[in-house]
Scaffold this motif. Structure first.
Motif, PDB file in Angstrom:
ATOM      1  N   ALA A 158       0.832  -1.201   0.000  1.00  0.00           N
ATOM      2  CA  ALA A 158       0.000   0.000   0.000  1.00  0.00           C
ATOM      3  C   ALA A 158       0.866   1.250   0.000  1.00  0.00           C
ATOM      4  CB  ALA A 158      -0.928  -0.010   1.212  1.00  0.00           C
ATOM      5  N   ALA A 159       1.940   1.233   0.754  1.00  0.00           N
ATOM      6  CA  ALA A 159       2.865   2.368   0.759  1.00  0.00           C
ATOM      7  C   ALA A 159       3.512   2.534  -0.612  1.00  0.00           C
ATOM      8  CB  ALA A 159       3.933   2.167   1.828  1.00  0.00           C
ATOM      9  N   SER A 160       3.867   1.428  -1.238  1.00  0.00           N
ATOM     10  CA  SER A 160       4.465   1.474  -2.561  1.00  0.00           C
ATOM     11  C   SER A 160       3.503   2.055  -3.587  1.00  0.00           C
ATOM     12  CB  SER A 160       4.911   0.070  -2.982  1.00  0.00           C
ATOM     13  OG  SER A 160       5.557   0.085  -4.236  1.00  0.00           O
ATOM     14  N   ASP A 161       2.207   1.743  -3.446  1.00  0.00           N
ATOM     15  CA  ASP A 161       1.193   2.297  -4.353  1.00  0.00           C
ATOM     16  C   ASP A 161       1.181   3.822  -4.277  1.00  0.00           C
ATOM     17  OD1 ASP A 161       0.403  -0.216  -5.170  1.00  0.00           O
ATOM     18  OD2 ASP A 161      -1.304  -0.325  -3.794  1.00  0.00           O
ATOM     19  N   VAL A 162       1.249   4.350  -3.066  1.00  0.00           N
ATOM     20  CA  VAL A 162       1.207   5.799  -2.860  1.00  0.00           C
ATOM     21  C   VAL A 162       2.458   6.458  -3.449  1.00  0.00           C
ATOM     22  CG1 VAL A 162       1.292   7.602  -1.090  1.00  0.00           C
ATOM     23  CG2 VAL A 162      -0.283   5.679  -0.840  1.00  0.00           C
ATOM     24  N   ILE A 163       3.620   5.852  -3.239  1.00  0.00           N
ATOM     25  CA  ILE A 163       4.860   6.410  -3.761  1.00  0.00           C
ATOM     26  C   ILE A 163       4.864   6.380  -5.285  1.00  0.00           C
ATOM     27  CG2 ILE A 163       7.368   6.088  -3.887  1.00  0.00           C
ATOM     28  CD1 ILE A 163       7.218   4.980  -1.019  1.00  0.00           C
TER      29      ILE A 163
END
Length: 292
Positions: A158-163
């Motif tokens: 999920a963090a990777s999606d935002v980045i």
């Protein structure tokens, strides 16, 4: 990959400890690497290892409130504190290390030389930062940092999606172990950025209240070599601002890196490293190999 040595430096003036990774043997010419706001020392891993392989001792530091370094007890993150910390670490390293500072780290290094502790560094390499930055670009970065500071992320994916949404020009990594170093897992099993949320509020207050006049006057007196490396697609530093900054200083030079935005080292580490090494070689910053 070279395994670094973990070092803890006491910060300036309070009980905060600063954690760093040192690449290369003690006694080599020193390079201190200071990351940008919201990052950690791991942003410099590839760069520091490559500089070590070329004969320097590269020390990548977690700034206060970031990574494994301590947080300010009162939530205060004035730029003067970061500047004093860098000057203190430089003294402990000895022999006036060269500084490579990205964004926050670069501004703190300039402030250290201009006001807080002149003579701390042998040179300063600024990574996509000048005092006359684009305020809209800075606000965009702060908004990204603030957006998930409270609730965090349910997973690394999920963090990777935002980045990836924020940096669409950069290929998404298949291995998220590097991202994990920039996040901390809370007791609620959610991931949050590895920095003190008070940092953003403190930075926003400073941007509206800091007296630029004294800082600019101090910059005019700088005589050490300065190298500004800009990402050509930077949202923070315009070409005009970069050229104006360099023109005001007697020993400054400018490199514009194609295919890079504000995160120059992350976007084009090959071109970034070439620019850094070329600058140090021009200064005759001797390596361990040279001394043999």
């Amino acid at each position: 990959m070279i395994e670094p040595q973990r070092i803890v430096f006491p910060a300036a003036g309070d009980s905060v400890n600063l954690v760093a990774d040192a690449y290369g043997a003690a006694g080599r010419p020193g390079i201190l690497l200071a990351h940008g706001g919201g990052q950690t020392r791991h942003a410099w891993g590839k760069t520091a290892a490559a500089l070590s392989e070329r004969g320097w001792r590269a020390v990548a530091l977690d700034l206060r409130g970031h990574g494994e370094s301590g947080w300010s007890a009162d939530g205060d993150y004035q730029m003067e504190l970061f500047a004093a910390d860098l000057a203190s670490v430089a003294r402990q390293m000895g022999n006036r290390p060269a500084l490579i500072g990205a964004s926050l780290g670069g501004l703190a290094g300039l402030l250290a030389e201009a006001e807080v502790a002149p003579g701390s560094f042998s040179s300063i390499t600024l990574v996509d930062i000048v005092p006359d930055m684009n305020l809209e670009g800075a606000a965009k970065i702060m908004a990204f940092m603030s957006a998930h500071a409270g609730q965090g992320f349910e997973s690394l994916e999920a963090a990777s999606d935002v980045i990836s949404a924020y940096l669409p020009h950069r290929p998404r990594p298949s291995d998220l172990s590097g991202l994990a170093k920039n996040l901390r897992l809370g007791e609620d099993s959610r991931y949050r950025w590895h920095w003190d949320p008070n940092f953003v509020a403190s930075a926003n207050r400073q941007r509206s209240s800091r007296d630029r006049g004294a800082f600019e006057a101090g910059l005019a007196d700088l005589r050490l070599p300065i190298h500004l490396i800009r990402g050509r697609q930077s949202e923070l530093v315009s070409r005009e601002a970069a050229e104006s900054f360099v023109a005001r200083l007697p020993h400054a030079q400018f490199t514009d890196v194609a295919g890079a935005s504000h995160m120059v080292a992350g976007d084009r580490n090959d071109a970034f490293l070439d620019a850094v090494v070329s600058f140090f070689e021009h200064l005759n910053l001797r390596t361990a190999t040279d001394a043999q």
